[in-house]
Design an enzyme around this catalytic site. Structure first.
Site, PDB file in Angstrom:
ATOM      1  N   ASP A  18       0.816  -1.221   0.000  1.00  0.00           N
ATOM      2  CA  ASP A  18       0.000   0.000   0.000  1.00  0.00           C
ATOM      3  C   ASP A  18       0.848   1.268   0.000  1.00  0.00           C
ATOM      4  O   ASP A  18       0.427   2.317   0.481  1.00  0.00           O
ATOM      5  CB  ASP A  18      -0.942   0.034   1.231  1.00  0.00           C
ATOM      6  CG  ASP A  18      -1.739  -1.240   1.374  1.00  0.00           C
ATOM      7  OD1 ASP A  18      -2.297  -1.688   0.361  1.00  0.00           O
ATOM      8  OD2 ASP A  18      -1.787  -1.792   2.483  1.00  0.00           O
ATOM      9  N   LYS A  21       2.257   2.251  -4.974  1.00  0.00           N
ATOM     10  CA  LYS A  21       2.889   1.754  -6.203  1.00  0.00           C
ATOM     11  C   LYS A  21       2.030   2.040  -7.423  1.00  0.00           C
ATOM     12  O   LYS A  21       2.549   2.353  -8.488  1.00  0.00           O
ATOM     13  CB  LYS A  21       3.126   0.236  -6.102  1.00  0.00           C
ATOM     14  CG  LYS A  21       4.084  -0.156  -5.006  1.00  0.00           C
ATOM     15  CD  LYS A  21       4.190  -1.653  -4.871  1.00  0.00           C
ATOM     16  CE  LYS A  21       2.922  -2.310  -4.404  1.00  0.00           C
ATOM     17  NZ  LYS A  21       2.482  -1.978  -3.048  1.00  0.00           N
ATOM     18  N   GLY A  45      -4.532  -4.201  -4.378  1.00  0.00           N
ATOM     19  CA  GLY A  45      -5.475  -3.179  -4.821  1.00  0.00           C
ATOM     20  C   GLY A  45      -4.725  -1.889  -5.049  1.00  0.00           C
ATOM     21  O   GLY A  45      -4.283  -1.252  -4.101  1.00  0.00           O
ATOM     22  N   HIS A  46      -4.483  -1.552  -6.296  1.00  0.00           N
ATOM     23  CA  HIS A  46      -3.800  -0.302  -6.590  1.00  0.00           C
ATOM     24  C   HIS A  46      -4.835   0.762  -6.913  1.00  0.00           C
ATOM     25  O   HIS A  46      -5.701   0.550  -7.741  1.00  0.00           O
ATOM     26  CB  HIS A  46      -2.870  -0.461  -7.803  1.00  0.00           C
ATOM     27  CG  HIS A  46      -1.797  -1.471  -7.580  1.00  0.00           C
ATOM     28  ND1 HIS A  46      -0.885  -1.358  -6.572  1.00  0.00           N
ATOM     29  CD2 HIS A  46      -1.486  -2.597  -8.231  1.00  0.00           C
ATOM     30  CE1 HIS A  46      -0.057  -2.383  -6.612  1.00  0.00           C
ATOM     31  NE2 HIS A  46      -0.404  -3.165  -7.609  1.00  0.00           N
ATOM     32  N   GLN A 226       1.800  -5.864  -3.131  1.00  0.00           N
ATOM     33  CA  GLN A 226       2.212  -5.981  -1.718  1.00  0.00           C
ATOM     34  C   GLN A 226       3.593  -5.328  -1.525  1.00  0.00           C
ATOM     35  O   GLN A 226       3.976  -4.485  -2.313  1.00  0.00           O
ATOM     36  CB  GLN A 226       2.213  -7.443  -1.259  1.00  0.00           C
ATOM     37  CG  GLN A 226       0.806  -8.041  -1.114  1.00  0.00           C
ATOM     38  CD  GLN A 226       0.298  -8.747  -2.354  1.00  0.00           C
ATOM     39  OE1 GLN A 226       1.063  -9.365  -3.080  1.00  0.00           O
ATOM     40  NE2 GLN A 226      -0.983  -8.663  -2.606  1.00  0.00           N
TER      41      GLN A 226
HETATM   42  P1  GDP Z   1      -0.458   0.472  -3.759  1.00  0.00           P
HETATM   43  O1  GDP Z   1      -1.117  -0.832  -3.543  1.00  0.00           O
HETATM   44  O2  GDP Z   1       0.982   0.457  -3.338  1.00  0.00           O
HETATM   45  O3  GDP Z   1      -0.670   1.020  -5.124  1.00  0.00           O
HETATM   46  O4  GDP Z   1      -1.109   1.498  -2.763  1.00  0.00           O
HETATM   47  P2  GDP Z   1      -2.679   1.841  -2.599  1.00  0.00           P
HETATM   48  O5  GDP Z   1      -3.262   2.163  -3.901  1.00  0.00           O
HETATM   49  O6  GDP Z   1      -3.348   0.822  -1.750  1.00  0.00           O
HETATM   50  O7  GDP Z   1      -2.578   3.100  -1.667  1.00  0.00           O
HETATM   51  C1  GDP Z   1      -2.128   4.236  -2.113  1.00  0.00           C
HETATM   52  C2  GDP Z   1      -3.198   5.266  -1.846  1.00  0.00           C
HETATM   53  O8  GDP Z   1      -2.523   6.438  -1.539  1.00  0.00           O
HETATM   54  C3  GDP Z   1      -4.057   5.559  -3.039  1.00  0.00           C
HETATM   55  O9  GDP Z   1      -5.344   5.937  -2.634  1.00  0.00           O
HETATM   56  C4  GDP Z   1      -3.347   6.727  -3.690  1.00  0.00           C
HETATM   57  O10 GDP Z   1      -4.159   7.567  -4.438  1.00  0.00           O
HETATM   58  C5  GDP Z   1      -2.830   7.419  -2.488  1.00  0.00           C
HETATM   59  N1  GDP Z   1      -1.602   8.154  -2.739  1.00  0.00           N
HETATM   60  C6  GDP Z   1      -0.547   7.794  -3.514  1.00  0.00           C
HETATM   61  N2  GDP Z   1       0.416   8.732  -3.461  1.00  0.00           N
HETATM   62  C7  GDP Z   1      -0.055   9.682  -2.620  1.00  0.00           C
HETATM   63  C8  GDP Z   1       0.496  10.909  -2.128  1.00  0.00           C
HETATM   64  O11 GDP Z   1       1.606  11.300  -2.439  1.00  0.00           O
HETATM   65  N3  GDP Z   1      -0.285  11.612  -1.250  1.00  0.00           N
HETATM   66  C9  GDP Z   1      -1.510  11.217  -0.853  1.00  0.00           C
HETATM   67  N4  GDP Z   1      -2.191  11.961  -0.002  1.00  0.00           N
HETATM   68  N5  GDP Z   1      -2.056  10.062  -1.308  1.00  0.00           N
HETATM   69  C10 GDP Z   1      -1.333   9.329  -2.166  1.00  0.00           C
END
Ligand code: GDP
Length: 425
Positions: A18, A21, A45-46, A226
């Site tokens: 999370d 990515k 879940g991205h 992950q």
């Molecule tokens: P992933 O699985 O690594 O892609 O991560 P997730 O999608 O679960 O979580 C990332 C969340 O953080 C998403 O809702 C993104 O829109 C949000 N996000 C990503 N980069 C940033 C950031 O720089 N600032 C903020 N506030 N939210 C972010």
């Protein structure tokens, strides 16, 4: 990220998942020809925000949101065909053209309804805190050599006996749990036979396609799911996922040679989170935990579960950098810390009189471990509009510099908001 000598790049989470990515892949995919998922399944879940729209992608690589980028689901993924088509249909309904741009490896293993049944009813899964999407049981079947691969859908004569074997095992597991539910061969076959006509036309030898792309100069992004601390070998075992999330797993799971990977970008939040059970040495107490969770909107994209929150853990990120060979670091969600009057970085764990600066394999070493914090002044100003390092408050730059030195990896990107343009690169 891409240049004449750096054409195959892996993006990995360098914490417990999370890390954001999805956003990094979305940003970098602009210059990619291929984006490939290499492990995990629909438990990932991205979340990608584009304009007013939010897309949550569970199995399809985030690159699909860029027209012209080809996307593949590699052999290392366990594929849930039912939810794949739900995801495709949702994208199409949002105006995303998927036709002719998405390929599935013929070697990928299938997640079937009985895997989800076993996952949801197993106390072992509950103890780990899995998402209940059948990922663990599907990988178990793969390793036990009773898995069903996408290519098996081509052989209807053989499919029944493969499904019978796997269902037989699932039912033995369910009986051992003392529950009444049982898996069923005929309904599983009906589902597979219904989905096969949609799945087989997008099935191909993905490793070969990527190899051909690489040899003809394509830019390839390998998209991890992950995080490194959830890697089945290198993570906080047994509180891990069932696949190799680190860059070693990227080659295996995409079906290409490890020698073909030129760079590894590690994604970390400016703090730390984790979903599910297992150690999180820098976990915050209330009310700070709720404050950070609320500011960072730290709720799972797949399950909606609240994420546990903590300060940035330099021990964890440096360990991830070593295991995965990070060549660059992307720090996300810096903006979430904008309002804190002071921020902390963990540099080691104190156990008794000893300070541990390396992440231990034996989790009992973390029992009673006290994180050693370096406190820094907060910047108490919005970073959301920063587009260059020079736009950031001096205290935020100092904080990033310290992350860079702790992780021993140069920071190449800083994300300051959910939108595509909210990035310093
Ligand atoms: P992933 O699985 O690594 O892609 O991560 P997730 O999608 O679960 O979580 C990332 C969340 O953080 C998403 O809702 C993104 O829109 C949000 N996000 C990503 N980069 C940033 C950031 O720089 N600032 C903020 N506030 N939210 C972010």
């Amino acid at each position: 990220m891409f240049d004449s000598r750096t054409r195959t790049v892996v993006i990995v989470g360098a914490q417990w998942g999370d890390e954001g990515k999805g956003k990094l892949v979305d940003v970098l995919a602009e210059r990619a020809d291929w984006v490939v998922r290499y492990q995990g399944g629909a438990n990932a879940g991205h979340t990608v925000h584009i304009g007013e729209k939010s897309f949550v992608l569970h199995q399809i690589p985030s690159g699909i949101l860029h027209p012209g980028v080809r996307c593949a689901i590699g052999n290392g993924v366990v594929l849930d065909p039912d939810t794949l088509f739900t995801e495709i249909d949702e994208l199409v309904a949002e105006g995303v053209d998927v036709q002719g741009r998405l390929y599935v490896s013929d070697r990928a293993h299938l997640v079937m309804p009985f895997h989800k049944l076993v996952d949801s009813l197993s106390s072992a899964s509950r103890d780990i805190g899995t998402t209940g999407r059948g990922i663990g049981p599907a990988y178990e079947d793969k390793i036990a050599r009773r898995g069903v691969r996408v290519l098996d859908l081509r052989h209807t004569d053989r499919l029944r006996s493969l499904v019978e074997k796997a269902v037989g095992h699932a039912n033995a597991m369910l009986a051992s749990y003392g529950v009444a539910e049982r898996a069923d061969v005929d309904s599983t076959l009906e589902l597979l036979e219904r989905l096969a006509p949609r799945l087989l036309p997008i099935t191909d030898d993905v490793g070969l396609m990527i190899h051909r792309g690489i040899t003809t100069g394509a830019n390839v992004l390998l998209e991890g799911a992950q995080g490194s601390l959830l890697d089945v070998d290198h993570g906080t075992y047994p509180f891990v996922t069932s696949s190799s999330t680190t860059s070693g797993g990227a080659a295996i799971g995409a079906g290409i040679s490890p020698m073909a990977i030129h760079a590894a970008l590690g994604v970390v939040k400016a703090y730390t989170t984790r979903v599910g059970n297992g150690p999180l040495p820098t976990e915050l107490d209330e009310p700070l935990a709720t404050e950070m969770r609320t500011l960072g909107n730290e709720f799972g994209a797949t399950t909606g579960r609240p994420r546990r929150c903590g300060w940035f853990d330099g021990v964890v990120a440096r360990y991830a950098a070593r295991i995965t060979g990070l060549t660059g670091l992307a720090v996300t969600k810096l903006d979430v810390l904008d309002t804190f009057d002071r921020v902390a970085l963990c540099t080691g764990y104190r156990v008794g009189d000893a300070i541990h600066a390396e992440f231990p394999a034996d989790l009992t070493a973390l029992d009673g471990a006290a994180p050693q914090y370096e406190w820094m002044d907060g910047w108490q100003a919005s970073t959301a509009a920063a587009r260059t390092l020079g736009d950031l408050p001096a205290a935020a730059r100092k904080y990033l510099d310290r992350i860079e030195s702790l992780v021993e990896t140069p920071i190449t990107h800083v994300s300051v908001g959910t939108r595509r343009d909210q990035i310093i690169g």
